[in-house]
Design a protein around this motif. Sequence first.
Motif, PDB file in Angstrom:
ATOM      1  N   TYR A 199       0.826  -1.202   0.000  1.00  0.00           N
ATOM      2  CA  TYR A 199       0.000   0.000   0.000  1.00  0.00           C
ATOM      3  C   TYR A 199       0.864   1.258   0.000  1.00  0.00           C
ATOM      4  CZ  TYR A 199       0.968   0.466   5.030  1.00  0.00           C
ATOM      5  OH  TYR A 199       1.588   0.617   6.252  1.00  0.00           O
ATOM      6  N   LEU A 213      -4.643   0.323  -4.594  1.00  0.00           N
ATOM      7  CA  LEU A 213      -5.167  -0.660  -3.638  1.00  0.00           C
ATOM      8  C   LEU A 213      -6.404  -0.085  -2.955  1.00  0.00           C
ATOM      9  CD1 LEU A 213      -1.949  -2.174  -2.018  1.00  0.00           C
ATOM     10  CD2 LEU A 213      -3.103  -2.748  -4.148  1.00  0.00           C
ATOM     11  N   MET A 231      -7.496  -2.974   0.799  1.00  0.00           N
ATOM     12  CA  MET A 231      -6.238  -3.539   1.281  1.00  0.00           C
ATOM     13  C   MET A 231      -6.477  -4.242   2.605  1.00  0.00           C
ATOM     14  SD  MET A 231      -3.102  -1.421   2.922  1.00  0.00           S
ATOM     15  CE  MET A 231      -4.182  -0.945   4.252  1.00  0.00           C
ATOM     16  N   ARG A 236      -6.496   6.917   3.367  1.00  0.00           N
ATOM     17  CA  ARG A 236      -7.266   5.897   2.650  1.00  0.00           C
ATOM     18  C   ARG A 236      -8.768   6.060   2.929  1.00  0.00           C
ATOM     19  NH1 ARG A 236      -5.150   1.723   0.269  1.00  0.00           N
ATOM     20  NH2 ARG A 236      -6.963   0.416   0.770  1.00  0.00           N
ATOM     21  N   SER A 243      -9.645  -0.497   4.351  1.00  0.00           N
ATOM     22  CA  SER A 243      -8.436  -1.022   5.001  1.00  0.00           C
ATOM     23  C   SER A 243      -8.859  -2.010   6.083  1.00  0.00           C
ATOM     24  CB  SER A 243      -7.615   0.107   5.632  1.00  0.00           C
ATOM     25  OG  SER A 243      -7.310   1.114   4.691  1.00  0.00           O
TER      26      SER A 243
END
Length: 589
Positions: free
Chosen positions: A411, A418, A421, A437, A444
């Motif tokens: 990442y 991504l 992830m 993110r 995530s």
Amino acid sequence: MKSILYILCFSLVLNCQQKKEIVVAQTYQEPNDPSPDTDQNWTEITKGMHASLVSTNIRFVKSKIPEVNQSNSWKGEAWKGERISTQLVLWSNDSITNTSIEVVDFVSNSGSKLPASIARTHFVKYVITDEFAGGCGYRKPEDFASSLAADAFDPISSYAVKAKETRPVWITIDVPHNAESGTYKSIVSLDIENQKTQQFELILHVLPKELPKATDWKFHLDLWQNPYAVARFHNVKAWSQEHWGLLKPLMKRLANAGQKVITVSLNKRPWGGQTFDQFEAMIDWKKKTDGSWEYDFTNFDNWVQFMMDLGVKKQISCYSMVPWGNEFYYFDEGENKEVKIKAPPGTKPYEDLWVPFLTAFKKHLVEKGWNNITRIAMDERGPKEMKAMLELLNEYAPEFGVSFADNHKSYKLYPNELKDMSVAFGHPVDNEDLVIRRENGYVSTHYVCCSDGFPNTFTFSAPAEGFFIGWYTMAADFDGFLRWAYNSWVENPLQDSRFRAWPAGDTYIVYPDNRSSIRFETLRDGIEDAEKIRILREELKTNNMLDELDYLNGVVAKFNITTKPDDLEGMLKDAKNTLNVLAKKLTID
């Protein structure tokens, strides 16, 4: 006179109840115990069936006398829409004893009723397990200690308890979303053939807080599905009407745990041979005699729509442009047979294979309206392969993005590609990366696998570890949790959970015929706790209850650990109580 008549009638009813014949439900045969505890002195146990309500943190041993404080009463607090559980354990030194269980309506002091059907009883069956012993790696059964683990649920209400046997019964209570707040009481009756009926009190306090429906939970759950295991175990043709009928309740159970992702196999054997039942291609690839390609998306379309209709509709994860071994399969019209090629990313054969597919796949997904929720998924692939694959994907289908089980901190190298992830447990992500993110709308999560002795969902794992996963997710600021196998069953999953590689139970968490398990239910309960934490954080902040918010965050932060604490069960009990205390405080204030 009326009192005397009542007592006489009651005695007659009770006498009939004691003598009535109990018809035991049909069930499957358990395996023999490979290592019974021969040091137990069952002769010290008095005659008759013994039973007690106990904690769900205990995984009982079949041949061992339970070491519990006898209790006939259970108290629990739950939000509306929550599932809460307790456990009843039975044991006896007598010969085979037929038993049956019945739960009556839950009635509050004000006269409100919740139907008995919200409570379900499950006799817990034993399955052969082994030990962690280093985790990953191919293993021979004889090289690892084996035993029986209580895990699989049998959704029956009667059972024949054998002599010198401990038999757990898991009781789940699904609180209706429209339940009135208050304290409810119910009775669990344990009928025992030729013995006195035993009764146990359930006291349920329904709090004035509500969990959303599971399909609306924010927790990003990704348990990989294997429809081919269902077809093999039940000996039906894949994608036949019988197959869909068997899949529906099993996958609905997953949707009702908040599952967000549909697992798709683009090509055959994306993980090589790491499962007993290999994944077939959900898309038929055909290379025509003129060198052009033809694709049949029928099975893919049916599977995705089927899962969406059950409530799983946030993401489609397609495995894989980088399969294990870089092997791909297709039907060659010129040779009139299936062929296998090895095509590593970055090579000409790889480009010749994937460019026409991505072009056709993207067009098809746009027509279906699925292009923005589709991810090209990979599992623990190396940086060199990732780089070459991403160059191709970014050129021909950049909108897809990648779903990646990441054990290389990829990442950091590909922050924008991504979109989903998942990092290995114990491999922390920098907080600033998580924040960025989340701002970008990326997911995530974290995952556990065969290398993690704690926490995990092996058949020998402590039940509390399932609860812990939800708490760790929130403590480490992840969006959810990934586990590679929801139902990649071994050859005989109801008898033996061991596999040729990895610790027992690593390949599945539910059982055939839509049977749940201790592992699945405790994982689900931990996810419910995570949802409660999210809701309480939002409401405490909105109500400017900052001291209470700080306290909650402090309690949650204690679970940002990677080694098992000495009193995990006590930690969880106190933490769960904190959630309910704050829920009540929000309601009062």
